[in-house]
Design a protein around this motif. Structure first.
Motif, PDB file in Angstrom:
ATOM      1  N   LEU A 184       0.487   2.686  12.935  1.00 29.05           N
ATOM      2  CA  LEU A 184       0.281   3.811  12.029  1.00 29.05           C
ATOM      3  C   LEU A 184      -0.843   3.499  11.055  1.00 29.05           C
ATOM      4  O   LEU A 184      -1.287   2.362  10.920  1.00 29.05           O
ATOM      5  N   SER A 185      -1.281   4.521  10.334  1.00 28.57           N
ATOM      6  CA  SER A 185      -2.330   4.339   9.335  1.00 28.57           C
ATOM      7  C   SER A 185      -1.844   3.454   8.197  1.00 28.57           C
ATOM      8  O   SER A 185      -0.708   3.578   7.723  1.00 28.57           O
ATOM      9  N   GLY A 186      -2.729   2.592   7.724  1.00 23.41           N
ATOM     10  CA  GLY A 186      -2.407   1.785   6.558  1.00 23.41           C
ATOM     11  C   GLY A 186      -2.276   2.598   5.288  1.00 23.41           C
ATOM     12  O   GLY A 186      -1.703   2.139   4.304  1.00 23.41           O
ATOM     13  N   GLY A 187      -2.797   3.817   5.318  1.00 28.73           N
ATOM     14  CA  GLY A 187      -2.738   4.683   4.141  1.00 28.73           C
ATOM     15  C   GLY A 187      -1.454   5.480   4.098  1.00 28.73           C
ATOM     16  O   GLY A 187      -1.489   6.714   4.110  1.00 28.73           O
ATOM     17  N   ASP A 188      -0.322   4.802   4.057  1.00 30.14           N
ATOM     18  CA  ASP A 188       0.973   5.480   4.047  1.00 30.14           C
ATOM     19  C   ASP A 188       1.495   5.587   2.620  1.00 30.14           C
ATOM     20  O   ASP A 188       1.298   4.696   1.803  1.00 30.14           O
ATOM     21  N   MET A 189       2.152   6.685   2.303  1.00 27.81           N
ATOM     22  CA  MET A 189       2.847   6.866   1.028  1.00 27.81           C
ATOM     23  C   MET A 189       1.900   6.730  -0.169  1.00 27.81           C
ATOM     24  O   MET A 189       2.296   6.297  -1.242  1.00 27.81           O
ATOM     25  N   GLY A 190       0.644   7.055   0.018  1.00 24.94           N
ATOM     26  CA  GLY A 190      -0.307   6.958  -1.085  1.00 24.94           C
ATOM     27  C   GLY A 190      -0.933   5.593  -1.249  1.00 24.94           C
ATOM     28  O   GLY A 190      -1.667   5.360  -2.220  1.00 24.94           O
ATOM     29  N   ALA A 191      -0.709   4.671  -0.308  1.00 27.93           N
ATOM     30  CA  ALA A 191      -1.236   3.315  -0.453  1.00 27.93           C
ATOM     31  C   ALA A 191      -2.764   3.295  -0.495  1.00 27.93           C
ATOM     32  O   ALA A 191      -3.363   2.508  -1.236  1.00 27.93           O
ATOM     33  N   ALA A 192      -3.418   4.144   0.300  1.00 26.55           N
ATOM     34  CA  ALA A 192      -4.877   4.147   0.319  1.00 26.55           C
ATOM     35  C   ALA A 192      -5.461   4.722  -0.968  1.00 26.55           C
ATOM     36  O   ALA A 192      -6.644   4.507  -1.264  1.00 26.55           O
ATOM     37  N   TYR A 193      -4.672   5.435  -1.726  1.00 29.65           N
ATOM     38  CA  TYR A 193      -5.093   5.932  -3.037  1.00 29.65           C
ATOM     39  C   TYR A 193      -4.840   4.879  -4.107  1.00 29.65           C
ATOM     40  O   TYR A 193      -5.709   4.572  -4.924  1.00 29.65           O
ATOM     41  N   LEU A 194      -3.628   4.303  -4.123  1.00 28.66           N
ATOM     42  CA  LEU A 194      -3.228   3.419  -5.207  1.00 28.66           C
ATOM     43  C   LEU A 194      -3.821   2.015  -5.096  1.00 28.66           C
ATOM     44  O   LEU A 194      -4.273   1.442  -6.093  1.00 28.66           O
ATOM     45  N   LEU A 195      -3.797   1.430  -3.911  1.00 23.00           N
ATOM     46  CA  LEU A 195      -4.149   0.012  -3.786  1.00 23.00           C
ATOM     47  C   LEU A 195      -5.602  -0.284  -4.185  1.00 23.00           C
ATOM     48  O   LEU A 195      -5.846  -1.257  -4.906  1.00 23.00           O
TER      49      LEU A 195
END
Length: 275
Positions: free
Chosen positions: A153-164
């Motif tokens: 799956l995409s690493g950008g799950d649950m807002g991770a690509a925004y927050l991290l």
């Protein structure tokens, strides 16, 4: 308590998480230690609804998110969630993924600071829950792993690509989300993923002490600081400065601002009211 809290009565018992309240500090514990606190559909729903309920009531001034047993949270339960999602259609999958994202939004939008107490594994969704907290207090056993690409799956799950990227920078975020490799406590502290690194076994106690300090402080000032930190991530400078000015003007009419001046004049500690 807010007079606009809800038309429904407070939930007396949560089935999938444990809640403790102590004079303005809420402690929410993920309590499936035999499964390293792996999240189920019910746990996600409880977190979403509990955070919304606490936010509406306005009785909580700080929250600790912790995990029971050997680790913080190992992510989504492989059998309960991954196995079940293989049988879902696109509409059902969208509903599920939106629900997990609502938990992260609830953590970020809650009108109180959230302190994650991390020991052992914080993987997948568990890593994102810790990431969404305002503070991450961790002991040397902590290890973070954003495992989503490892299950296809995409690493950008649950807002991770925004927050991290906003916590550790784009370069580190790209590495962590692309490769899914574990980040142990020393590196996590170095790149800014950990707010405070404690002695072995001390994360829960230090997180509780920090939450108590926050709860005893100027709660409205903390709430507005958190709101501005979130809101201004995507604002141009001019809009941010204007929002800051409007917020300060409102707070300058508050009781806490006047109380600070009175306490300073009388040479005593302020008695914060959160108003």
């Amino acid at each position: 308590m807010s007079p606009f809290s809800s038309s429904a009565s407070r939930t007396e018992e949560w089935r999938h998480v444990r809640l403790a309240l102590d004079d303005g500090v809420a402690t929410v514990t993920l309590a499936r230690p035999a499964k390293l606190n792996a999240l189920t559909f019910g746990a996600y729903a409880d977190l979403r609804d509990l955070l919304a309920e606490l936010s509406r009531e306005r009785a909580v001034r700080a929250l600790v998110l912790a995990g029971e047993g050997r680790g913080f949270c190992s992510g989504g339960d492989v059998d309960d969630i991954i196995g079940a999602t293989l049988a879902m259609d696109t509409a059902e999958l969208l509903d599920f993924n939106r629900m997990t994202g609502q938990v992260v939004r609830a953590l970020r939008e809650a009108p109180f600071p959230v302190v994650a107490a991390v020991h052992g594994v914080a993987a997948g969704a568990g890593a994102v829950l810790a990431l969404a907290a305002d503070f991450r207090v961790a002991d040397p056993s902590a290890r973070f792993a954003f495992l989503f690409t490892k299950v296809g799956l995409s690493g950008g799950d649950m807002g991770a690509a925004y927050l991290l990227p906003r916590v550790v920078g784009l370069g580190h975020a790209t590495r962590l989300l692309m490769l899914g490799e574990p980040v142990r406590a020393p590196e996590a502290e170095r790149i800014g993923l950990i707010s405070e690194l404690t002695e072995e076994g001390a994360a829960d106690a230090r997180a509780a002490a920090l939450a108590r300090r926050l709860a005893d402080g100027p709660a409205l000032a903390y709430a507005q600081t958190k709101a501005l930190l979130t809101a201004e991530l995507d604002m141009p400078l001019a809009a941010s400065v204007e929002l800051d000015a409007a917020t300060q003007a409102l707070l300058m009419n508050g009781e806490d601002y006047a109380e600070f001046h009175a306490a300073f004049t009388e040479k005593r500690p302020p008695k914060w009211q959160g108003r």
